[in-house]
Design an enzyme around this catalytic site. Structure first.
Site, PDB file in Angstrom:
ATOM      1  N   TYR A  22       0.815  -1.209   0.000  1.00  0.00           N
ATOM      2  CA  TYR A  22       0.000   0.000   0.000  1.00  0.00           C
ATOM      3  C   TYR A  22       0.855   1.268   0.000  1.00  0.00           C
ATOM      4  O   TYR A  22       0.481   2.270   0.614  1.00  0.00           O
ATOM      5  CB  TYR A  22      -0.956  -0.002   1.213  1.00  0.00           C
ATOM      6  CG  TYR A  22      -1.746  -1.295   1.307  1.00  0.00           C
ATOM      7  CD1 TYR A  22      -2.790  -1.539   0.417  1.00  0.00           C
ATOM      8  CD2 TYR A  22      -1.426  -2.272   2.235  1.00  0.00           C
ATOM      9  CE1 TYR A  22      -3.488  -2.734   0.462  1.00  0.00           C
ATOM     10  CE2 TYR A  22      -2.124  -3.472   2.290  1.00  0.00           C
ATOM     11  CZ  TYR A  22      -3.154  -3.693   1.402  1.00  0.00           C
ATOM     12  OH  TYR A  22      -3.834  -4.870   1.450  1.00  0.00           O
ATOM     13  N   TYR A 154     -12.984  -7.337   4.543  1.00  0.00           N
ATOM     14  CA  TYR A 154     -11.750  -7.364   3.752  1.00  0.00           C
ATOM     15  C   TYR A 154     -11.500  -8.810   3.321  1.00  0.00           C
ATOM     16  O   TYR A 154     -11.524  -9.713   4.156  1.00  0.00           O
ATOM     17  CB  TYR A 154     -10.549  -6.847   4.562  1.00  0.00           C
ATOM     18  CG  TYR A 154      -9.254  -6.977   3.779  1.00  0.00           C
ATOM     19  CD1 TYR A 154      -8.914  -6.030   2.811  1.00  0.00           C
ATOM     20  CD2 TYR A 154      -8.417  -8.084   3.950  1.00  0.00           C
ATOM     21  CE1 TYR A 154      -7.768  -6.168   2.055  1.00  0.00           C
ATOM     22  CE2 TYR A 154      -7.262  -8.222   3.197  1.00  0.00           C
ATOM     23  CZ  TYR A 154      -6.942  -7.264   2.249  1.00  0.00           C
ATOM     24  OH  TYR A 154      -5.812  -7.400   1.491  1.00  0.00           O
TER      25      TYR A 154
HETATM   26  C1  LIG Z   1      -5.279 -11.162   4.777  1.00  0.00           C
HETATM   27  C2  LIG Z   1      -6.632 -11.577   4.368  1.00  0.00           C
HETATM   28  C3  LIG Z   1      -6.896 -11.992   3.044  1.00  0.00           C
HETATM   29  C4  LIG Z   1      -5.860 -11.964   1.959  1.00  0.00           C
HETATM   30  O1  LIG Z   1      -4.803 -12.849   2.187  1.00  0.00           O
HETATM   31  P1  LIG Z   1      -3.403 -12.623   1.414  1.00  0.00           P
HETATM   32  O2  LIG Z   1      -2.583 -13.796   1.833  1.00  0.00           O
HETATM   33  O3  LIG Z   1      -2.869 -11.310   1.900  1.00  0.00           O
HETATM   34  O4  LIG Z   1      -3.702 -12.601  -0.033  1.00  0.00           O
HETATM   35  C5  LIG Z   1      -8.178 -12.386   2.751  1.00  0.00           C
HETATM   36  N1  LIG Z   1      -9.153 -12.409   3.688  1.00  0.00           N
HETATM   37  C6  LIG Z   1      -8.936 -12.036   4.964  1.00  0.00           C
HETATM   38  C7  LIG Z   1     -10.044 -12.100   5.963  1.00  0.00           C
HETATM   39  C8  LIG Z   1      -7.666 -11.586   5.342  1.00  0.00           C
HETATM   40  O5  LIG Z   1      -7.467 -11.178   6.606  1.00  0.00           O
END
Ligand SMILES: *Cc1c(COP(=O)(O)O)cnc(C)c1O
Length: 434
Positions: A22, A154
């Protein structure tokens, strides 16, 4: 061995060439240089604010639940490295992947029987979405291709996951017309222990019913919304989603990438609600923070549905699928977790966070302090001054990475009481100065 680089040279090259999460290019805030890590401590390559060692309050983004340089995980990695670090998974298989898949099936809710190993959390969410869309296509319902989620979530940074991230925090503005348009419910009312709100439950039911014809799946983070805002909600809403999905013929995906492996006090957050999803995503703590690996699990009904289609295969297969090194470490990490009274450790940390963060509630500029399992959050009434807050924490000897209006910690489960207290003092200092 290459010529060693001085800390100054490394940081200059970093600034010139290396993109950080980011961040802009070149970076504006200099990152801290880490030389090594052991237990709960990060050793810095160059002292900062008089500290050459920091207690890690972040578990490297929820993942390093056993701390760093753990002998059991090191042994698993060394042992596997000497057999093979990787072979392709197309047409070949191996013990680490088979053992890991069996273990995941054994410890997750019973209906989840099949495991797709992916290389990161975001990819596991892409696979989950592909499974759901392909399932409905196979059943002759190709119109069911949209997703429903609630605000404040997220799910990762690739395209499908981005489309179900919170539209306000998730840069949706920037990608209007490019991202798939999904359906958003209001954010769940706050509070893990709060009485469930009947009007909100009705809102969820109504929205799922209204869009059932075009909905492939509902996807949410159960109990804790992590990177979307560090908020907690009642498990009752997960039961509402399960019922409404069953009633209207919609699949339920639980993204347990952040919540899995004990972080909220249950091995998986779905257990708080006593429900099982049709598809579940795991990642982050899966390898105890050693390397990237994720998994998408599904029920036999979903797998059978896909396999009855015109294209009777799941059309996905990453190059490093099932990586033996990562799978061996993941299996060892889960074994290590289950070999101890991890519930007690999480409870102990929860109690330490409640005690240590309570004073933050009385600080000017603090809106709320909340704790669940090994997660402690201080929410401000303003955007955090990242530089000032990080510096304040470093001065206390602790690594924190605040974002938006949130200063939070999810320490490794091995963090001792004194270090938990130190982390809390740092969170309070960051809240005062940030
Ligand atoms: C971190 C996260 C992701 C993405 O995982 P990455 O390994 O960073 O691609 C997806 N869903 C949730 C709930 C997360 O906390």
């Amino acid at each position: 061995m290459p010529e060693p680089l001085t800390p100054d040279a490394l940081l200059a090259l970093d600034r010139q060439h290396v993109w950080h999460p980011y961040g802009p290019m070149p970076g504006t805030a200099a990152p801290l240089l880490v030389e090594s890590a052991s237990g709960v401590r990060l050793r810095l390559g160059e002292p900062v604010e008089g500290r050459d060692e920091l207690v890690d309050g972040m578990s490297s983004w929820w993942s390093a639940v056993h701390g760093y340089n753990h002998p059991v995980l090191n042994d698993a990695a060394h042992g596997q490295l000497e057999r093979m670090s990787h072979v392709m998974f197309g047409g070949l298989t191996h013990e680490p992947a088979v053992r890991l898949a069996k273990r995941l099936v054994d410890i997750t809710p019973e209906p989840l029987q099949h495991v797709f190993l992916a290389d990161s959390g975001s990819v596991s969410v892409e696979v989950a979405v592909k499974m759901c869309l392909q399932y409905w296509r196979s059943l002759g319902k190709p119109r069911k291709q949209r997703l429903l989620t609630w605000r404040g979530g997220y799910h990762g940074d690739t395209w499908q996951p981005m489309s179900v991230c919170d539209p306000d925090g998730g840069m949706h503005e920037l990608w209007q017309g490019v991202l798939p348009r999904q359906i958003f419910a209001e954010a769940p009312p706050a509070g893990f222990g709060a009485e469930p709100d009947a009007a909100y439950a009705a809102h969820l039911r109504e929205l799922i019913g209204r869009h059932a014809e075009e909905l492939a799946a509902v996807i949410v983070e159960p109990v804790v919304q992590g990177a979307g805002g560090m908020s907690f909600h009642s498990p009752a809403y997960l039961r509402v989603l399960r019922e409404a999905c069953d009633e209207h013929g919609v699949l339920l995906v639980l993204d347990e990438i952040a919540t899995g492996f004990g972080r909220t006090g249950a091995l998986f957050a779905a257990e708080h609600a006593g429900i099982a999803p049709d598809v579940m995503c795991l990642g982050k703590a899966l390898t105890g923070g050693y390397m990237t690996l994720a998994a998408t699990l599904c029920t036999t009904a979903v797998a059978d549905g896909i396999s009855r289609g015109a294209l009777p295969v799941l059309a996905h297969g990453p190059t490093f699928m099932g990586n033996p090194l990562a799978a061996a470490v993941a299996d060892a990490s889960i074994g290590l977790l289950l070999s101890q009274d991890w519930q007690q450790e999480v409870k102990r940390i929860e109690a330490g966070l409640r005690d240590g963060l309570a004073p933050a509630a009385r600080l000017a500029g603090v809106r709320e302090v909340r704790v669940l399992g090994a997660i402690g959050v201080v929410q401000l009434d303003h955007e955090v001054d990242m530089a000032a807050a990080t510096r304040a924490a470093v001065r206390e000897g602790v690594w924190l990475r605040p974002f938006r209006d949130l200063i939070y910690t999810m320490p490794p489960y091995i963090t001792g009481d004194e270090d938990v207290a130190r982390i809390c003092a740092a969170v309070c200092a960051a809240a005062r100065e940030g």
